[in-house]
Design an enzyme around this catalytic site. Structure first.
Site, PDB file in Angstrom:
ATOM      1  N   SER A  11      10.208   5.915 -11.102  1.00 20.87           N
ATOM      2  CA  SER A  11      10.939   5.886 -12.370  1.00 20.87           C
ATOM      3  C   SER A  11      10.048   5.988 -13.597  1.00 20.87           C
ATOM      4  CB  SER A  11      11.775   4.603 -12.462  1.00 20.87           C
ATOM      5  OG  SER A  11      10.935   3.458 -12.556  1.00 20.87           O
ATOM      6  N   ARG A  12       8.714   5.895 -13.413  1.00 21.98           N
ATOM      7  CA  ARG A  12       7.842   5.924 -14.593  1.00 21.98           C
ATOM      8  C   ARG A  12       6.457   6.444 -14.210  1.00 21.98           C
ATOM      9  NH1 ARG A  12       4.449   1.316 -15.128  1.00 21.98           N
ATOM     10  NH2 ARG A  12       4.633  -0.130 -13.373  1.00 21.98           N
ATOM     11  N   ARG A  34      11.789  -0.991  -8.754  1.00 21.44           N
ATOM     12  CA  ARG A  34      12.265  -2.374  -8.857  1.00 21.44           C
ATOM     13  C   ARG A  34      13.397  -2.483  -9.871  1.00 21.44           C
ATOM     14  NH1 ARG A  34       7.327  -6.365  -9.887  1.00 21.44           N
ATOM     15  NH2 ARG A  34       6.867  -4.767 -11.443  1.00 21.44           N
ATOM     16  N   GLY A  86       2.909   0.362  -8.465  1.00 21.38           N
ATOM     17  CA  GLY A  86       1.699  -0.433  -8.632  1.00 21.38           C
ATOM     18  C   GLY A  86       1.742  -1.256  -9.901  1.00 21.38           C
ATOM     19  N   SER A 136      -6.775   4.560  -6.864  1.00 21.63           N
ATOM     20  CA  SER A 136      -7.410   4.607  -8.181  1.00 21.63           C
ATOM     21  C   SER A 136      -8.903   4.817  -8.002  1.00 21.63           C
ATOM     22  CB  SER A 136      -7.174   3.307  -8.951  1.00 21.63           C
ATOM     23  OG  SER A 136      -7.948   3.268 -10.136  1.00 21.63           O
ATOM     24  N   TYR A 149      -7.395  -5.794  -8.945  1.00 18.10           N
ATOM     25  CA  TYR A 149      -6.817  -4.451  -8.901  1.00 18.10           C
ATOM     26  C   TYR A 149      -7.715  -3.520  -8.093  1.00 18.10           C
ATOM     27  CZ  TYR A 149      -4.837  -0.034 -10.610  1.00 18.10           C
ATOM     28  OH  TYR A 149      -4.259   1.199 -10.695  1.00 18.10           O
TER      29      TYR A 149
END
Length: 238
Positions: A11-12, A34, A86, A136, A149
């Site tokens: 969604s993003r 979510r 994430g 990442s 992270y």
């Protein structure tokens, strides 16, 4: 019927760009987030037909199981899985509480483990499929203030390579894409003009550029167990 790609975190940011590109290339896309309203809003912008929006917190095993049951019932068999969900809780380790540690590890590492396990049940039956996990560059190079992270993303690399070995004989491929500085809400507070001094291409990347790399990994039939850096040459400076 067109092939189905399930995008967690769709969604993003990078996940949304992946959803947009895959839909534009003719895939059916299940946008999972979510936030169901955000997933529905993202799905409404996708070209083509047959897309769905679904809610799931990837850190919760029951929700992962339920969303895959819903996908199977509503959309049928999936061919592709993209793990783009994430979170980060960036601060020095001495200032990081256990609750934040657990939250980051559960979402960034346990989450992909749960979604991959659930997706594989379907892929093993079909004897085909492809998975792309979004890691990442800090999973390789580390970064002050991002101990937890970085650990989650480094763990995701090891998981990806190991899973690739487990399922290669069943014609299922598993790869990881490791972005550098990408212009998303996660990097909105960073000083781009300062950080770009260490990037060979001299700029932040765009989510759409990462999405193109995801598409390559989905379509590359002889690539598995690999980590593809999409970092503008950031690693060249270290």
């Amino acid at each position: 019927m067109s092939e189905l790609a399930v995008v967690f975190g769709g969604s993003r940011g990078i996940g949304r760009a992946v959803s947009q590109l895959l839909a534009a290339r003719g895939y059916r896309v299940a946008v999972v987030s979510r936030n169901l309203e955000a997933a529905q809003a993202a799905m409404a912008t996708l070209p083509g037909a047959g897309h769905v929006a679904l809610h799931c917190d990837v850190s919760k095993e029951q929700e992962v199981q339920e969303v895959f049951q819903s996908i199977q019932k509503t959309c049928g068999s999936l061919q592709y899985l993209i793990n783009a969900a994430g979170i980060n809780r960036d601060r020095l380790l001495l200032r990081t509480g256990q609750e934040d540690m657990v939250s980051v590890l559960h979402t960034n590492l346990l989450g992909p483990m749960l979604t991959c396990r659930a997706a594989l049940r379907n892929m093993l039956t079909r004897q085909s499929g492809a998975i792309v996990n979004i890691g990442s560059v800090v999973g390789q190079k580390g970064n002050a203030g991002q101990c937890v992270y970085s650990a989650s993303k480094a763990g995701l690399e090891g998981f990806t390579r190991s899973l690739a070995k487990e399922v290669a004989s069943r014609n299922i491929r598993v790869n990881l894409l490791a972005p550098g500085f990408i212009r998303t809400d996660m990097t909105a507070g960073l000083q781009e003009e300062v950080l770009c001094g260490g990037v060979a291409l001299g700029r932040f990347g765009e989510p759409e550029e990462v999405a193109r790399a995801v598409l390559f990994l989905l379509q590359a039939p002889y690539v598995t167990g690999q980590v593809l850096l999409v970092d503008g040459g950031l690693r060249l400076a270290t």
